[in-house]
Structure formats: C-alpha cells, structure tokens
Design a protein around this motif. Structure first.
Motif, short mmCIF file in Angstrom:
data_model
loop_
_atom_site.label_atom_id
_atom_site.label_comp_id
_atom_site.label_asym_id
_atom_site.label_seq_id
_atom_site.Cartn_x
_atom_site.Cartn_y
_atom_site.Cartn_z
N ILE A 133 0.84 -1.20 0.00
CA ILE A 133 0.00 0.00 0.00
C ILE A 133 0.88 1.25 0.00
CG2 ILE A 133 -0.24 0.00 2.53
CD1 ILE A 133 -3.18 0.98 2.01
N PRO A 134 0.63 2.18 -0.92
CA PRO A 134 1.42 3.42 -0.95
C PRO A 134 0.93 4.37 0.15
CG PRO A 134 -0.13 3.40 -2.78
CD PRO A 134 -0.28 2.09 -2.07
N LEU A 135 1.84 4.76 1.02
CA LEU A 135 1.50 5.63 2.15
C LEU A 135 2.33 6.91 2.12
CD1 LEU A 135 1.49 2.93 4.98
CD2 LEU A 135 -0.48 3.81 3.73
N ASP A 136 1.77 7.98 2.64
CA ASP A 136 2.53 9.22 2.79
C ASP A 136 3.29 9.18 4.11
OD1 ASP A 136 0.68 9.91 4.81
OD2 ASP A 136 -0.29 11.47 3.62
N GLU A 137 3.95 10.27 4.45
CA GLU A 137 4.76 10.31 5.67
C GLU A 137 3.93 10.21 6.95
OE1 GLU A 137 3.47 14.37 4.57
OE2 GLU A 137 4.51 12.82 3.43
N CYS A 138 2.62 10.40 6.83
CA CYS A 138 1.71 10.28 7.97
C CYS A 138 1.03 8.92 8.01
CB CYS A 138 0.68 11.40 7.93
SG CYS A 138 1.39 13.04 7.97
N LEU A 139 1.48 7.99 7.17
CA LEU A 139 0.95 6.63 7.07
C LEU A 139 -0.48 6.58 6.55
CD1 LEU A 139 2.45 5.11 10.35
CD2 LEU A 139 3.42 5.08 8.04
N ARG A 140 -0.84 7.58 5.75
CA ARG A 140 -2.16 7.63 5.11
C ARG A 140 -2.04 7.13 3.67
NH1 ARG A 140 -3.07 13.92 6.24
NH2 ARG A 140 -1.17 13.81 5.04
N PRO A 141 -3.06 6.46 3.13
CA PRO A 141 -3.01 6.05 1.72
C PRO A 141 -2.87 7.28 0.81
CG PRO A 141 -4.79 4.92 2.86
CD PRO A 141 -4.27 5.97 3.80
N THR A 142 -1.85 7.25 -0.04
CA THR A 142 -1.55 8.44 -0.86
C THR A 142 -2.67 8.79 -1.83
OG1 THR A 142 -0.34 7.06 -2.43
CG2 THR A 142 0.95 8.18 -0.72
N TRP A 143 -3.38 7.79 -2.35
CA TRP A 143 -4.42 8.11 -3.33
C TRP A 143 -5.62 8.77 -2.67
CZ3 TRP A 143 -3.97 3.18 -1.41
CH2 TRP A 143 -5.12 2.56 -0.94
N LEU A 144 -5.76 8.66 -1.36
CA LEU A 144 -6.87 9.29 -0.65
C LEU A 144 -6.49 10.64 -0.05
CD1 LEU A 144 -8.29 6.20 1.28
CD2 LEU A 144 -9.15 7.20 -0.85
N PHE A 145 -5.23 10.80 0.33
CA PHE A 145 -4.81 12.00 1.06
C PHE A 145 -3.69 12.76 0.36
CE2 PHE A 145 -6.80 9.13 4.04
CZ PHE A 145 -7.71 9.97 4.67
N GLY A 146 -3.60 12.63 -0.95
CA GLY A 146 -2.52 13.26 -1.71
C GLY A 146 -2.84 14.66 -2.20
N GLN A 147 -4.08 15.08 -2.08
CA GLN A 147 -4.46 16.41 -2.52
C GLN A 147 -5.13 17.16 -1.38
OE1 GLN A 147 -6.90 15.22 -5.96
NE2 GLN A 147 -5.33 16.16 -7.24
N THR A 148 -5.23 18.46 -1.53
CA THR A 148 -5.86 19.25 -0.48
C THR A 148 -7.38 19.25 -0.65
OG1 THR A 148 -5.80 21.33 -1.71
CG2 THR A 148 -3.87 20.80 -0.32
N LEU A 149 -8.05 19.50 0.43
CA LEU A 149 -9.51 19.65 0.41
C LEU A 149 -9.89 20.75 -0.56
CD1 LEU A 149 -12.26 18.94 1.96
CD2 LEU A 149 -11.83 21.09 3.10
N HIS A 150 -9.11 21.81 -0.58
CA HIS A 150 -9.36 22.97 -1.43
C HIS A 150 -9.46 22.59 -2.91
CE1 HIS A 150 -9.15 27.24 -2.45
NE2 HIS A 150 -8.23 26.93 -3.34
N GLU A 151 -8.68 21.59 -3.33
CA GLU A 151 -8.67 21.19 -4.74
C GLU A 151 -10.02 20.63 -5.19
OE1 GLU A 151 -4.81 19.31 -6.08
OE2 GLU A 151 -4.49 19.48 -3.91
N GLY A 152 -10.84 20.15 -4.28
CA GLY A 152 -12.15 19.64 -4.64
C GLY A 152 -13.29 20.47 -4.08
N CYS A 153 -12.97 21.63 -3.57
CA CYS A 153 -13.97 22.45 -2.88
C CYS A 153 -14.89 23.19 -3.84
CB CYS A 153 -13.27 23.47 -1.97
SG CYS A 153 -14.42 24.46 -0.99
N ASP A 154 -16.19 23.17 -3.54
CA ASP A 154 -17.19 23.91 -4.32
C ASP A 154 -16.89 25.41 -4.30
OD1 ASP A 154 -18.32 21.42 -4.09
OD2 ASP A 154 -20.19 22.10 -3.19
#
Length: 180
Positions: A58-79
């Motif tokens: 599983i690809p993880l970031d430095e915070c041990l989160r899955p990269t495909w789920l937590f690789g972008q900011t909330l702002h990038e998908g914000c209405d």
C-alpha cells in the motif's frame, strides 16, 4: 489533545511509526472526525487484497495515510475554490464565497472528502457551510486551534491571490456576454 486525561494516542505513537506486522504490513492511518466511510472500506479492501498477494504494498505518505486518498488538499475539490481564485471571500457564515478568512483550513488540509463527499457523494464541511478544521491532519486538534480563526498561512495566500483575482475579474469585462 493537550490535557487528555486518558493518555489516548494514535497507534503509530503507541507502537512506533516504523512498526510492521509479521506479514510486513505497516500501520495504515485513515484519519477523519469521523473517518469518511468509503475511505475506510477502500483502504480495508486494499489491505485484504495486499495480504493475499493480489495487490502491491500500500502506498503511504509520511503520515501513514493512503496516498491516493490524502494526496491532494480539500481545497482542490472544494465547491468554493473558484471564489478563492477570484479573491471573493465570505465575511460571515452563510455566505456562498470562500470561507478561508472565517477559519477554513481547506487550502492546506490533505483530504479527499471535497471530491468524494460524505455519503453518496454529497455533504462535507465547507459544502454545508462549515469550515474545515483539519481533522485528517497530524496534530489535530491542537495544531488547528482555535477553530474559527483565520489560519496563519491563509493571510499571506489570501492577500497574494487578491491581486490575481482582481485582474481576472477586470479581464472578464472584455468578453462578450459579460454581465455584472
């Protein structure tokens, strides 16, 4: 949280950030307050496939989160992201514009709920008028307190985007069909 009388902590803090199971599977963090249900199930299914040899590590970031789920900011998908780009900021709760000046941490918080929604693809904090308080980030909640104050870094970015936003708004007046 600071002052926590129970001594509760995350699993990486308890076992160590480098801990792995006997099957060489690392700790995987799926943060949220509460965890977004699809993120949890998707991660669980990935880990089950990985444990049976049907998926790579599983690809993880430095915070041990899955990269495909937590690789972008909330702002990038914000209405409300378009309002940010135009430097159109809300001045009170209930306004439709970007709410970063009211305390929203969306431009720096890594979270996919802006794109995925909460349930059935809809609902999440800024989408329903609330601010992002950083619940998927390390150090939550202490590093994001006090809630409802403009985040420190947003002051610089909001001021910088103001020049750009005003220029874009001025350029729109030159296009046919522009309405005020």
């Amino acid at each position: 949280m600071e002052g926590n009388p129970t001594g509760c902590m995350g699993l990486p803090d308890y076992l160590g950030w480098q801990w792995k199971s006997k099957a060489d599977i690392p700790i995987v963090c799926v943060p949220g307050c509460p965890v977004q249900p699809d993120n949890f199930m998707e991660t669980l299914l990935y880990l089950l496939r990985m444990a049976t040899g049907k998926a790579p590590m599983i690809p993880l970031d430095e915070c041990l989160r899955p990269t495909w789920l937590f690789g972008q900011t909330l702002h990038e998908g914000c209405d409300r992201g378009g309002y940010y780009e135009q430097a159109d900021f809300a001045t009170r709760y209930g306004d439709r514009q970007c709410i970063v000046k009211l305390g929203c941490w969306g431009p720096v918080v890594q979270c996919n709920v802006g794109k995925r929604g909460w349930m059935a693809g809809i609902g999440w904090c800024p989408n329903v008028g609330g601010i992002c308080i950083g619940c998927t980030m390390p150090g939550f909640p202490d590093k994001f307190m006090p809630f409802m104050n403009q985040p420190p870094g947003s002051l610089l970015s909001a001021n910088a985007v103001s020049t750009y936003g005003k220029a874009i708004q001025a350029l729109r007046k030159f296009y046919p069909g522009h309405t005020q």
